[in-house]
Design a protein around this motif. Sequence first.
Motif, PDB file in Angstrom:
ATOM      1  N   PRO A 639       2.978   2.058 -16.806  1.00  0.00           N
ATOM      2  CA  PRO A 639       2.915   0.681 -16.288  1.00  0.00           C
ATOM      3  C   PRO A 639       1.720  -0.054 -16.896  1.00  0.00           C
ATOM      4  N   PRO A 640       1.830  -1.330 -16.981  1.00  0.00           N
ATOM      5  CA  PRO A 640       0.741  -2.126 -17.573  1.00  0.00           C
ATOM      6  C   PRO A 640      -0.570  -1.934 -16.872  1.00  0.00           C
ATOM      7  N   THR A 641      -0.493  -1.634 -15.544  1.00  0.00           N
ATOM      8  CA  THR A 641      -1.751  -1.485 -14.828  1.00  0.00           C
ATOM      9  C   THR A 641      -2.505  -0.248 -15.261  1.00  0.00           C
ATOM     10  N   ALA A 642      -1.729   0.694 -15.874  1.00  0.00           N
ATOM     11  CA  ALA A 642      -2.388   1.943 -16.343  1.00  0.00           C
ATOM     12  C   ALA A 642      -2.949   1.808 -17.750  1.00  0.00           C
ATOM     13  N   ARG A 643      -2.583   0.725 -18.455  1.00  0.00           N
ATOM     14  CA  ARG A 643      -3.021   0.554 -19.861  1.00  0.00           C
ATOM     15  C   ARG A 643      -4.383  -0.119 -19.872  1.00  0.00           C
ATOM     16  N   VAL A 644      -5.335   0.558 -19.321  1.00  0.00           N
ATOM     17  CA  VAL A 644      -6.682   0.016 -19.260  1.00  0.00           C
ATOM     18  C   VAL A 644      -7.656   1.061 -19.786  1.00  0.00           C
TER      19      VAL A 644
END
Length: 834
Positions: A639-644
Amino acid sequence: MPSPDLLPAPVFNILPGAYLLLTPEAVIEAVSDDYLAATLTTREQLVGRVVFEAFPDNPAAPEAHGTRNLRASLAQVLATGQPHQMAPQHYDVPDPDRPGHFIERHWLCTNRPALDADGRVTHVLHAATDITARRVTDQQLRESQAAEQAARADADEQRAALGRAFEQAPVSIAILRGPEFIVELANPSLGELWGRPVGPALGRPLFEALPDLAGQGLEELLARALRTGEPVVFQERPTLLARDPAGPPALGYYNFTYQPLHDAQGRVTGLITVGLDVTEQVVARQQVQQLNQELEARVDERTRAALALQADLLAAARQQTEQQARLYQVFEQTPAPVALLRGPGHRFEYVNPAYQAFFPGGQLAGREVADVAPELVVQGFGALLDRVYQTGETYFGVELPFAPVPVNGEPPRTLYFTFTYQAYREDDRIVGVSIFALDVTEQVLARQEREAQRQQLQDLFEQAPVAISILRGPDYVVEVANPLVAQVWGRTPADVLGRPVFEALPEARDQGFKELLDEVRQSGEAFVAEGVAAQFLRGDAVQTVYLNYVYQPLRDADGTITRVAAVGTDVTGQVRDRQQVQELNEQLAASNAELAAANHQLTRTNVDLDNFIYTASHDLRVPIVNIEGLLQAFGRELPPTARVGDVPEMLRLMQDSVDRFKRTIAHLTDVSKLQQAHAQPATQVPLAAVVEEVRLDLLPLLQQTQARLTVNVPADAHLPFSEKNLRSVVYNLLSNALKYRHPDRTPDVQLTYHRQNQHHVLRVQDDGLGFDAATSEAKLYGMFQRLHTHVEGSGIGLHMVKKIVENAGGRIDVASQIGEGTAFTVFFPVHPAS
């Protein structure tokens, strides 16, 4: 004569004859035209001058006293009043063209007085007649007569000297006339050679006077010279001659020349014979050591006899004027060099043409030896002449060398002469030296050549690379043995020469050699053997040697076999080398069998290795593809929230690792293909077509880089190579040239081809990044090695190119400079390795 004042000047001027009108003071008042012409003067130069000032004496002719005599004559005329006839006068006149010089003149002069009424002398008429031509002619006639008388005296003296030289000559000289060879003239030396006086032989045919000469071939030689007009010369001819009337004819050796004698019309009327007894020299040469003292005694005895005989005949010879003239003719026509030297300075008094021919630089007569031929003095002949002149002892020179000075660019040469220097006398006083010589150059050179040939044969025999021996008689006595055969036998030549061979070599007696020699002597056929083993004693042990040899029978003049020549070659080294080679071949065969087994095992290992690489790369490819798929799925599902944070970078690094793993697997596959590439068949591949295909493959890269590719390949150029491998070589070189381009310029790549000796040469040159070839070449071709890492690559391309080229028997060279570019040159063999 009328008074001068009765003759007007114009009349006096044209008087026929040379006249001067003088005052009592000798001043010239008038002069005739003929006088002016005779004295080369003008009237202005003479009139009014004293005659002695106008015509002074010639200082170059002090014997002439013209002025003094004219003055005396004028004084007598003035004193007596009577004419005076002067004696012929030498009175030169000035040369108008050369001031200070005079022209010779001779005059017949008369001085006549002119009297007045009282009988006093008022003038003197000087009449002159030019008699120069007559006086000069008379003088020349007198000089000519004197010269003729001197020449006649010289000729008489020369004839007398020639007569004396003829009588005293140490060589035998005779004149034979007509076809019967009548002895017309003979000198005492000829009588000494005959062993009898020459007087009884004069006027008789030669072979009647000396019957012991008949039948020895001399008749034919004399007749040939008389018939052909060509000289006949022979050297050291053996001749039987009864020199002792009480004994039988004895064998002697003689040098003789038969020279045709011509009359005034050029007809051959007889022969001049010049001979020299060389018996002693020949015998001495044959037996130098034994007969040396005897030779000197004979020479002394012969000299004393010759001198005694010459003294007895000297008085009679001087009275024979006609004979002297003949002698002169003899010396002029004889081919033997003859010269007469006079005085202690050795002045040439006479030389005949044969002697003069050795000194073409100028006439010798009247000149001294040291002036005209200094080389004679330098070479020691001057000292010999001095000794003969001072002691009176005759010098006999036998085959002495003389080196004349070269003329007209001729090469230096050495001549050889047998000659005599003999003192000749007048009134028992030595006045000169006579020279009689025979040119023996041809004989000496021939003997030297024979000696050189003999020495050459001796050297050849001594230095021959084969063993040579000659065995004589049934006992096979060693007559000849060169050093090499003695070495083969284990002996020295001194050990074996003169001994039966099987006595000198007892160890060889029972090895079958004697039986072979007997068979050669009996059959007369040569025997040839190769590689025969023989045992000879070397030191304290018997050693085996191997020989190639020939037994050749030698025959005498009657055909009898008296000797056997043995010629052999020691081939021990070759035989042992051959044995060693045979042993090595056997060992090599065994090694080859082992190597074949090892190669078979290695081939199987290579196949297993290739299978392993292929299997490993295949088996690894599936898991890595699965890993790549899972990684991509993980990226999509994340998920995009994990791409940090570091998550995106870690995903990228993981993908790069997968890509590198895939490339490594691909490289392993390429490496495994190198062995298969080595076995690719070679065909005649059209190079231009291959290059064009590669260019089309690289067209996107060419367009992307805007590179300029220049191809210079002939359309008919074909390379004997694998087409697949050739395409790989061209592709890798061109793609590298484009990938490693310089960032600051548009790539310029050139591909050229040419034929050089035994290679096809392909060259790819670029203007790219370049590198330090001196330090980077080893890394350049290493597997997985890269010089520039900023461009994507595997480090396997150039490694494959080098292996492909070298496997085919070629090579690859590189030249590069950092920042300038690189040039790869590939040498393909014309005939590829099989």
